[in-house]
Design a protein around this motif. Structure first.
Motif, PDB file in Angstrom:
ATOM      1  N   ILE B  33       0.846  -1.192   0.000  1.00 56.30           N
ATOM      2  CA  ILE B  33       0.000   0.000   0.000  1.00 56.30           C
ATOM      3  C   ILE B  33       0.883   1.244   0.000  1.00 56.30           C
ATOM      4  CG2 ILE B  33      -1.763   1.294   1.281  1.00 56.30           C
ATOM      5  CD1 ILE B  33      -2.507  -1.464   2.601  1.00 56.30           C
ATOM      6  N   GLU B  34       0.623   2.110  -0.938  1.00 59.49           N
ATOM      7  CA  GLU B  34       1.234   3.432  -0.872  1.00 59.49           C
ATOM      8  C   GLU B  34       0.369   4.260   0.064  1.00 59.49           C
ATOM      9  OE1 GLU B  34       1.666   5.487  -4.602  1.00 59.49           O
ATOM     10  OE2 GLU B  34       2.144   7.373  -3.590  1.00 59.49           O
ATOM     11  N   ILE B  35       0.928   4.556   1.230  1.00 59.79           N
ATOM     12  CA  ILE B  35       0.150   5.294   2.225  1.00 59.79           C
ATOM     13  C   ILE B  35       0.000   6.737   1.773  1.00 59.79           C
ATOM     14  CG2 ILE B  35       0.074   6.061   4.640  1.00 59.79           C
ATOM     15  CD1 ILE B  35       1.752   3.572   5.352  1.00 59.79           C
ATOM     16  N   LYS B  36      -1.222   7.209   1.794  1.00 60.33           N
ATOM     17  CA  LYS B  36      -1.475   8.607   1.438  1.00 60.33           C
ATOM     18  C   LYS B  36      -1.659   9.463   2.689  1.00 60.33           C
ATOM     19  CE  LYS B  36      -1.618   8.295  -3.115  1.00 60.33           C
ATOM     20  NZ  LYS B  36      -0.550   8.950  -3.917  1.00 60.33           N
ATOM     21  N   PHE B  37      -2.359   8.907   3.651  1.00 55.38           N
ATOM     22  CA  PHE B  37      -2.658   9.668   4.876  1.00 55.38           C
ATOM     23  C   PHE B  37      -2.599   8.734   6.088  1.00 55.38           C
ATOM     24  CE2 PHE B  37      -4.933  11.766   1.399  1.00 55.38           C
ATOM     25  CZ  PHE B  37      -4.394  13.051   1.490  1.00 55.38           C
ATOM     26  N   ALA B  38      -2.140   9.306   7.203  1.00 55.26           N
ATOM     27  CA  ALA B  38      -2.118   8.545   8.465  1.00 55.26           C
ATOM     28  C   ALA B  38      -2.599   9.456   9.581  1.00 55.26           C
ATOM     29  CB  ALA B  38      -0.712   8.039   8.760  1.00 55.26           C
ATOM     30  N   GLY B  39      -3.603   9.005  10.306  1.00 58.66           N
ATOM     31  CA  GLY B  39      -4.118   9.786  11.424  1.00 58.66           C
ATOM     32  C   GLY B  39      -3.215   9.662  12.648  1.00 58.66           C
ATOM     33  N   ILE B  40      -3.310  10.664  13.510  1.00 57.70           N
ATOM     34  CA  ILE B  40      -2.596  10.627  14.792  1.00 57.70           C
ATOM     35  C   ILE B  40      -3.613  10.357  15.883  1.00 57.70           C
ATOM     36  CG2 ILE B  40      -1.336  11.986  16.509  1.00 57.70           C
ATOM     37  CD1 ILE B  40       0.049  13.450  14.247  1.00 57.70           C
ATOM     38  N   CYS B  41      -3.427   9.209  16.534  1.00 56.84           N
ATOM     39  CA  CYS B  41      -4.339   8.769  17.589  1.00 56.84           C
ATOM     40  C   CYS B  41      -3.666   9.032  18.928  1.00 56.84           C
ATOM     41  CB  CYS B  41      -4.621   7.284  17.402  1.00 56.84           C
ATOM     42  SG  CYS B  41      -5.630   6.550  18.703  1.00 56.84           S
ATOM     43  N   HIS B  42      -4.472   9.360  19.927  1.00 58.44           N
ATOM     44  CA  HIS B  42      -3.919   9.593  21.267  1.00 58.44           C
ATOM     45  C   HIS B  42      -3.094   8.384  21.727  1.00 58.44           C
ATOM     46  CE1 HIS B  42      -4.750  11.928  25.221  1.00 58.44           C
ATOM     47  NE2 HIS B  42      -3.587  11.339  25.282  1.00 58.44           N
ATOM     48  N   ALA B 321       6.652  17.021   9.325  1.00 58.90           N
ATOM     49  CA  ALA B 321       7.502  17.831  10.204  1.00 58.90           C
ATOM     50  C   ALA B 321       6.729  18.390  11.398  1.00 58.90           C
ATOM     51  CB  ALA B 321       8.115  18.979   9.401  1.00 58.90           C
ATOM     52  N   GLU B 322       5.405  18.373  11.315  1.00 60.12           N
ATOM     53  CA  GLU B 322       4.593  18.938  12.405  1.00 60.12           C
ATOM     54  C   GLU B 322       4.143  17.892  13.427  1.00 60.12           C
ATOM     55  OE1 GLU B 322       1.929  22.421  10.593  1.00 60.12           O
ATOM     56  OE2 GLU B 322       1.995  20.681   9.239  1.00 60.12           O
ATOM     57  N   ILE B 323       4.605  16.656  13.279  1.00 57.99           N
ATOM     58  CA  ILE B 323       4.099  15.578  14.142  1.00 57.99           C
ATOM     59  C   ILE B 323       4.341  15.859  15.627  1.00 57.99           C
ATOM     60  CG2 ILE B 323       4.430  13.160  14.813  1.00 57.99           C
ATOM     61  CD1 ILE B 323       4.926  12.510  11.839  1.00 57.99           C
ATOM     62  N   ASN B 324       5.556  16.257  15.973  1.00 51.15           N
ATOM     63  CA  ASN B 324       5.848  16.449  17.398  1.00 51.15           C
ATOM     64  C   ASN B 324       5.008  17.570  18.010  1.00 51.15           C
ATOM     65  OD1 ASN B 324       7.964  14.414  17.842  1.00 51.15           O
ATOM     66  ND2 ASN B 324       9.076  15.599  16.297  1.00 51.15           N
ATOM     67  N   GLU B 325       4.825  18.627  17.236  1.00 47.74           N
ATOM     68  CA  GLU B 325       3.972  19.723  17.702  1.00 47.74           C
ATOM     69  C   GLU B 325       2.521  19.231  17.839  1.00 47.74           C
ATOM     70  OE1 GLU B 325       3.943  22.947  14.927  1.00 47.74           O
ATOM     71  OE2 GLU B 325       2.208  23.895  15.933  1.00 47.74           O
ATOM     72  N   ALA B 326       2.110  18.415  16.881  1.00 50.80           N
ATOM     73  CA  ALA B 326       0.742  17.887  16.924  1.00 50.80           C
ATOM     74  C   ALA B 326       0.531  17.039  18.179  1.00 50.80           C
ATOM     75  CB  ALA B 326       0.457  17.060  15.670  1.00 50.80           C
ATOM     76  N   TYR B 327       1.547  16.266  18.558  1.00 52.57           N
ATOM     77  CA  TYR B 327       1.435  15.463  19.789  1.00 52.57           C
ATOM     78  C   TYR B 327       1.128  16.362  20.987  1.00 52.57           C
ATOM     79  CZ  TYR B 327       2.964  10.828  18.118  1.00 52.57           C
ATOM     80  OH  TYR B 327       3.044   9.597  17.517  1.00 52.57           O
ATOM     81  N   GLU B 328       1.855  17.458  21.086  1.00 52.03           N
ATOM     82  CA  GLU B 328       1.617  18.365  22.218  1.00 52.03           C
ATOM     83  C   GLU B 328       0.209  18.930  22.162  1.00 52.03           C
ATOM     84  OE1 GLU B 328       3.615  18.508  24.733  1.00 52.03           O
ATOM     85  OE2 GLU B 328       4.923  17.129  23.605  1.00 52.03           O
ATOM     86  N   ARG B 329      -0.235  19.232  20.942  1.00 45.37           N
ATOM     87  CA  ARG B 329      -1.586  19.802  20.830  1.00 45.37           C
ATOM     88  C   ARG B 329      -2.657  18.759  21.151  1.00 45.37           C
ATOM     89  NH1 ARG B 329      -2.541  22.777  15.388  1.00 45.37           N
ATOM     90  NH2 ARG B 329      -4.585  22.950  16.389  1.00 45.37           N
ATOM     91  N   ARG B 338      -9.016  15.614  14.456  1.00 46.79           N
ATOM     92  CA  ARG B 338      -8.003  14.587  14.300  1.00 46.79           C
ATOM     93  C   ARG B 338      -6.914  15.140  13.397  1.00 46.79           C
ATOM     94  NH1 ARG B 338      -7.797  10.395  17.781  1.00 46.79           N
ATOM     95  NH2 ARG B 338      -7.788   8.333  16.825  1.00 46.79           N
ATOM     96  N   PHE B 339      -5.677  15.030  13.854  1.00 47.11           N
ATOM     97  CA  PHE B 339      -4.566  15.355  12.967  1.00 47.11           C
ATOM     98  C   PHE B 339      -4.365  14.210  11.997  1.00 47.11           C
ATOM     99  CE2 PHE B 339      -3.129  18.045  16.616  1.00 47.11           C
ATOM    100  CZ  PHE B 339      -3.171  19.261  15.942  1.00 47.11           C
ATOM    101  N   VAL B 340      -4.178  14.548  10.743  1.00 47.10           N
ATOM    102  CA  VAL B 340      -3.880  13.549   9.724  1.00 47.10           C
ATOM    103  C   VAL B 340      -2.610  13.994   9.001  1.00 47.10           C
ATOM    104  CG1 VAL B 340      -4.647  12.524   7.546  1.00 47.10           C
ATOM    105  CG2 VAL B 340      -6.266  12.820   9.431  1.00 47.10           C
ATOM    106  N   ILE B 341      -1.668  13.078   8.932  1.00 44.01           N
ATOM    107  CA  ILE B 341      -0.392  13.378   8.287  1.00 44.01           C
ATOM    108  C   ILE B 341      -0.500  13.128   6.785  1.00 44.01           C
ATOM    109  CG2 ILE B 341       2.069  12.778   8.180  1.00 44.01           C
ATOM    110  CD1 ILE B 341       1.566  11.476  11.061  1.00 44.01           C
ATOM    111  N   ASP B 342      -0.118  14.131   6.015  1.00 45.72           N
ATOM    112  CA  ASP B 342       0.005  13.944   4.571  1.00 45.72           C
ATOM    113  C   ASP B 342       1.357  13.253   4.345  1.00 45.72           C
ATOM    114  OD1 ASP B 342       0.449  14.061   1.887  1.00 45.72           O
ATOM    115  OD2 ASP B 342      -0.078  16.179   1.672  1.00 45.72           O
TER     116      ASP B 342
END
Lengths: 346, 346
Positions: B33-42, B321-329, B338-342
Motif C-alpha cells: 500500500i502506498e500510504i497517502k494519509f495517516a491519522g494521529i491517535c492519542h 515535520a509537524e508531528i511532534n507539535e501535533a502530539y503536544e496539541r 483529528r490530525f492527519v499526516i500527509d
C-alpha cells in the motif's frame, strides 16, 4: 398499633437486645404475619454497624422473613389467614415509575422502602424480621410454596433472590460456565440455583475448606482463590462470575478469568471503593456489573423454582439470644450457610 | 525487503524524526500500500511515551492508514492495484480461535498483531502508518468506499471503528439516549455515528468550548462536566455512555447518569487504575464495560456506513515535520478533531 417483641440494636455497633416495638394497624391491603423464622444476612451487620453509612436506631434488622398470615385487611385478595408467606428486603415502593411498573420495584426510581432501617410512606421507621410479627402490604408479600420448609425458605427472601435474579438476567443455563465467588450465605444459594438452571458451576472460594459442601450442593469444580495457580488455570474461562463477597477484591485478577463478552456481577458490596484498571474490561469487551435483590414477581418465581427443584437454604437454626454471637461468626465466615432465628425464642 | 521513509520515535519519550525502515517483500496474500494519509491517535502518544508500559523502539506509530494498493501478491483476491484501502490497529491474528472465527480478531485469544509496537508471526517488529508504504495481508486490509475522501477516511480506521463497534453492540439507535463523553478524536466520531444510528445524542465535555461543533456534528444536547449542575440535571438519563477520555474519571458520578440497566462503556483508557464504589453498579443493575476497536468485517461495515451517511472524520491535515507539535496539541486537547499526516511530506 400493636406492641410486639423484637431484637434491636439500640445504637450503631451496640449488641442487639430484646425489646418491644409497635406495628401499625392492619390496613386495607395489609397482612399481619406471625413471623416464624428470620435469616441473618451479612447486610444486617453492615447496617447495624453503620458500615454502609448512617443508619436509624433502634434498628430491628431482618429481611429474610418467613411466617404465617394471621390477619388480612379487607382489601387483601392474594392471601388468607393461615397462608405461608415471606417478606424480603423491601416492603413498599412508589409503584408508579417505569421500573415499578416493569416489576423491578427493587430499582424504584424513588427508592424502595426497606424492610428495616428506612422510613415508610408515612414517615414512620420500618422494623425488620427479628420480631414476632410484622404488618406488610400484600403487594410486597410472597407465597412460600408448600414444598419448602419455612426455616429453609426464609433465607431465600434475600440470599435466594439476590443470586437468582442476576443468574437469570445474565443467562446462566446450559452451555454456560458460571463461577460463584464466595461460598457463604449468598454463594451457597448461587451454587444451588446456577446448578439447577443447568450451568456448569465453579466455586471460587478463599480456601478448599468447604469444597465437599460445594460439590454436594451442585458445583462441578471448586478452586481456592488463595492459590495463584487458580488464576493461571482458569484464565479466560467464565461467561459469568457472580461475586457474593463483600471484602475488597483484586478485580483485575478476577476479570482475567472471564471469556470474551463475559460479565463479573457484584451482589456483594465492599464498604470501601475498589480499584480497577479499565484495560481489564476493554480487552475482551468485558462487563463489570451489579445487581440488587429482585422484583416481587421474580421473588415469587424464585420461590416456585426452588420448591420445584426441591431445595431451600442450608441453615443453622439459632435462638434469638444467640444473635450477637452469630454476627461474630458471620464476620469470620463461620456459618454453614445461613443463620436463621427461630422467632419463637424472642 | 524494501527501504521506505518513515517518522519514528528512536526511544521512549524522544521526539519523532525522519528515518528509513524495511518493509517485507510482498507475500502470497499481501498487498503493498502506498500510504497517502495517516491519522494521529492519542494512543500513538501513549505508546511512544510508554504510558501503557514498555514499548519497542524505534517505533513508527500510526494505525489509521489510508492509501492505494500498488502491488498485490499472487494469492490476493479482494484487492487489485489502484484500489483505495485502509489499515487499522491490527495487521494479523491467530485466525483460528473462536473469537477470530467469529470475526472478532481484535479479541484474538492469542493476541492480535498490532500495526506497530508489536512482533509479527515471524518475530519481526511491526511499523505503522507514519510512513510512505506498508505491506499488509489482504485479510487485514479494508476497502475505502469511493464516497469517502482518503484523508477524512484515515481516522475512521481507529477512531471510527472504536466508537462504531460499541455503539452497535450496546444498541445505540432510535429511542436510545446516548452520551458521548469527551469531544476529541474518538468523541467527535462517536457523535456522528450515534446520530447516524438514530440515537438521541448528548455530548458530555469538560467545557462548552466545542458546543457549536458538537451540535453541528449531530448532538442533540451538550453539557459541561465541569459544571456540577450537569450531574444533577442528567441523573438517571442515559441508556449508554461511551467514554472516549483517557484521563482519570469520577466513575461513580458518571454511573449515576445512567438509567436502569444502562452501560458505561470505556474506549478511552487511563494509564492509572480508577476507583469505583460497587454500589454505583448494584443500584440500577448497571454495567461498566469496555470495548476495543472492532473486527475486520465490522470495520468494513463501518466504512460503508460512514460513506452511506456521507461523513468521514473532521481533520487538520499536517505535514510530517509537524508531528511532534501535533502530539503536544493532542495532549492539550487542541485539535479539531483529528490530525492527519500527509505522508507525501515524509
Amino acid at each position: 398499633m400493636t406492641t410486639v417483641a423484637a431484637y434491636a440494636a439500640p445504637a450503631a455497633k451496640a449488641p442487639l437486645e430484646r425489646t418491644t416495638i409497635e406495628r401499625r394497624p392492619v390496613g386495607e391491603n395489609d397482612v399481619l404475619i406471625e413471623i416464624k423464622f428470620a435469616g441473618i444476612c451479612h447486610s444486617d451487620i453492615h447496617q447495624a454497624r453503620e458500615g454502609w453509612g448512617e443508619a436509624m436506631f433502634p434498628m430491628v434488622p431482618g429481611h429474610e422473613i418467613a411466617g404465617i398470615v394471621t390477619e388480612a385487611g379487607p382489601g387483601v385478595t392474594k392471601f388468607a389467614v393461615g397462608d405461608r408467606v415471606g417478606v424480603g428486603c423491601m416492603v413498599d415502593s412508589c409503584r408508579e415509575c417505569e421500573n415499578c411498573k416493569a416489576g423491578l420495584e427493587q430499582y424504584c426510581t424513588q427508592g424502595n422502602v426497606g424492610t428495616y432501617n428506612a422510613l415508610d410512606k408515612n414517615g414512620e421507621p420500618t422494623y425488620g424480621g427479628y420480631s414476632t410479627h410484622i404488618v406488610v402490604d400484600e403487594a410486597f408479600t410472597v407465597r412460600i410454596p408448600d414444598g419448602l420448609a419455612l426455616d429453609e425458605a426464609a433465607p431465600l427472601l434475600c440470599a435466594g433472590i439476590t443470586t437468582y435474579s442476576p443468574l437469570k438476567h445474565w443467562n446462566a443455563g446450559p452451555g454456560k460456565k458460571v463461577a460463584i465467588l464466595g461460598m457463604g450465605g449468598l454463594g451457597h444459594m448461587g451454587v444451588k440455583i446456577a446448578h439447577a438452571l443447568g450451568a456448569e458451576v465453579t466455586v471460587l472460594s478463599q480456601s478448599l475448606r468447604k469444597k465437599d459442601d460445594g460439590l454436594k450442593l451442585g458445583a462441578d469444580h471448586y478452586y481456592a482463590t488463595s492459590d495463584p495457580k487458580t488464576f493461571e488455570e482458569l484464565r479466560g474461562s467464565f461467561d459469568l462470575i457472580l461475586s457474593t463477597v463483600s471484602a475488597p477484591l483484586d478485580l483485575d485478577a478476577f476479570l482475567s478469568l472471564l471469556r470474551m463478552d463475559g460479565a463479573f456481577v457484584n451482589v456483594g458490596a465492599p464498604e470501601e471503593p475498589v480499584s480497577l484498571n479499565l484495560f481489564s474490561v476493554i480487552g475482551g469487551r468485558k462487563t463489570l456489573a451489579g445487581s440488587g435483590i429482585g422484583g416481587i414477581q421474580e421473588t415469587q418465581e424464585m420461590l416456585d423454582f426452588c420448591a420445584e427443584h426441591g431445595f431451600g437454604a442450608e441453615i443453622e437454626l439459632i435462638s434469638a439470644a444467640e444473635i450477637n454471637e452469630a454476627y461474630e461468626r458471620v464476620l469470620s465466615s463461620d456459618v454453614r450457610y445461613r443463620f436463621v432465628i427461630d422467632t419463637a425464642t424472642i
